[in-house]
Write a protein that holds these residues in place. Sequence first.
Motif, short mmCIF file in Angstrom:
data_model
loop_
_atom_site.label_atom_id
_atom_site.label_comp_id
_atom_site.label_asym_id
_atom_site.label_seq_id
_atom_site.Cartn_x
_atom_site.Cartn_y
_atom_site.Cartn_z
N LEU A 69 -10.89 -1.12 1.12
CA LEU A 69 -9.59 -1.57 0.61
C LEU A 69 -9.71 -2.86 -0.19
O LEU A 69 -10.28 -3.85 0.29
N ASP A 70 -9.15 -2.84 -1.37
CA ASP A 70 -9.01 -4.03 -2.21
C ASP A 70 -7.61 -4.61 -1.96
O ASP A 70 -6.75 -3.94 -1.38
N LEU A 71 -7.38 -5.83 -2.38
CA LEU A 71 -6.05 -6.44 -2.24
C LEU A 71 -5.34 -6.57 -3.59
O LEU A 71 -4.25 -6.02 -3.77
N ASP A 72 -5.95 -7.28 -4.54
CA ASP A 72 -5.30 -7.46 -5.85
C ASP A 72 -5.23 -6.12 -6.57
O ASP A 72 -6.22 -5.40 -6.68
N GLY A 73 -4.03 -5.79 -7.02
CA GLY A 73 -3.85 -4.52 -7.70
C GLY A 73 -3.63 -3.36 -6.75
O GLY A 73 -3.43 -2.23 -7.18
N VAL A 74 -3.66 -3.64 -5.45
CA VAL A 74 -3.41 -2.62 -4.43
C VAL A 74 -2.21 -3.05 -3.59
O VAL A 74 -1.19 -2.38 -3.54
N LEU A 75 -2.33 -4.19 -2.93
CA LEU A 75 -1.23 -4.73 -2.12
C LEU A 75 -0.61 -5.97 -2.75
O LEU A 75 0.54 -6.30 -2.47
N ILE A 76 -1.38 -6.66 -3.57
CA ILE A 76 -0.88 -7.83 -4.31
C ILE A 76 -0.75 -7.40 -5.77
O ILE A 76 -1.74 -7.07 -6.42
N LEU B 190 -4.57 -11.78 10.79
CA LEU B 190 -3.29 -12.45 10.99
C LEU B 190 -2.41 -12.27 9.75
O LEU B 190 -1.21 -11.99 9.86
N ILE B 191 -3.01 -12.38 8.57
CA ILE B 191 -2.27 -12.16 7.32
C ILE B 191 -1.72 -10.74 7.30
O ILE B 191 -0.55 -10.52 6.97
N LYS C 61 1.09 -14.82 -13.89
CA LYS C 61 1.98 -15.51 -12.96
C LYS C 61 1.20 -15.96 -11.74
O LYS C 61 0.22 -15.34 -11.35
N SER C 62 1.68 -17.01 -11.11
CA SER C 62 1.11 -17.43 -9.83
C SER C 62 1.61 -16.48 -8.74
O SER C 62 2.74 -15.98 -8.82
N ASP C 63 0.76 -16.25 -7.73
CA ASP C 63 1.17 -15.42 -6.60
C ASP C 63 2.36 -16.05 -5.90
O ASP C 63 2.45 -17.28 -5.78
N ASP D 10 3.14 -18.00 5.66
CA ASP D 10 1.89 -18.41 6.31
C ASP D 10 0.93 -19.10 5.33
O ASP D 10 -0.20 -19.44 5.69
N GLY D 11 1.37 -19.29 4.07
CA GLY D 11 0.57 -20.03 3.11
C GLY D 11 -0.38 -19.19 2.28
O GLY D 11 -1.12 -19.71 1.45
N TYR D 12 -0.36 -17.86 2.49
CA TYR D 12 -1.25 -16.98 1.72
C TYR D 12 -0.40 -16.11 0.80
O TYR D 12 0.80 -15.93 1.02
N SER D 13 -1.02 -15.54 -0.21
CA SER D 13 -0.32 -14.70 -1.18
C SER D 13 0.50 -13.62 -0.48
O SER D 13 0.03 -13.01 0.48
#
Length: 150
Positions: free
Chosen positions: A8-15, A69-70, A21-23, A28-31
């Motif tokens: 699993l990737d994150l950018d382009g999948v869940l983000i 946790l994220i 643009k900025s995330d 919790d301080g994360y994207s």
Amino acid sequence: MSKTILILDLDGVLITTPIWKSDEIHSDGYSDFNKSCVKNLNQLLDLKEFDIWLSSTRRTTKKITEFNLIFKNRGINNSIIGFLPEYPNCENRKEEILEFISEYKIVDYLIIDDDKSLNGLDNAIKNKLILTELMNGFNSEKLMEAARLI
């Protein structure tokens, strides 16, 4: 019954934040993750048992416990069990995934990623790839595609 490996990737999948643009940042301080993409991922995770291995370059910035946790904070039903190893000889995601599959002798897997280098995979591996688009992520169309593959 052994679980299917989900690479699993994150950018382009869940983000799905556009690159200009900025995330948006979660409390919790994360994207933040795209809520619709998270819902689709959870639907996929309900269809079959997966062991999630994170392939995102973001894996180098946090520990598994932090990412779990994220994931929990964003309502993802499964934990990450591992990160794809950082292979110093690999120049792109395609090479990393090929090395991972070979090293761990993985047969039952699904890849969800937006990295275009994955277009160069052999068909046998590419047939287990859900290639997303940066701003659309793991949308309902990609969920249906994944459901057909598993």
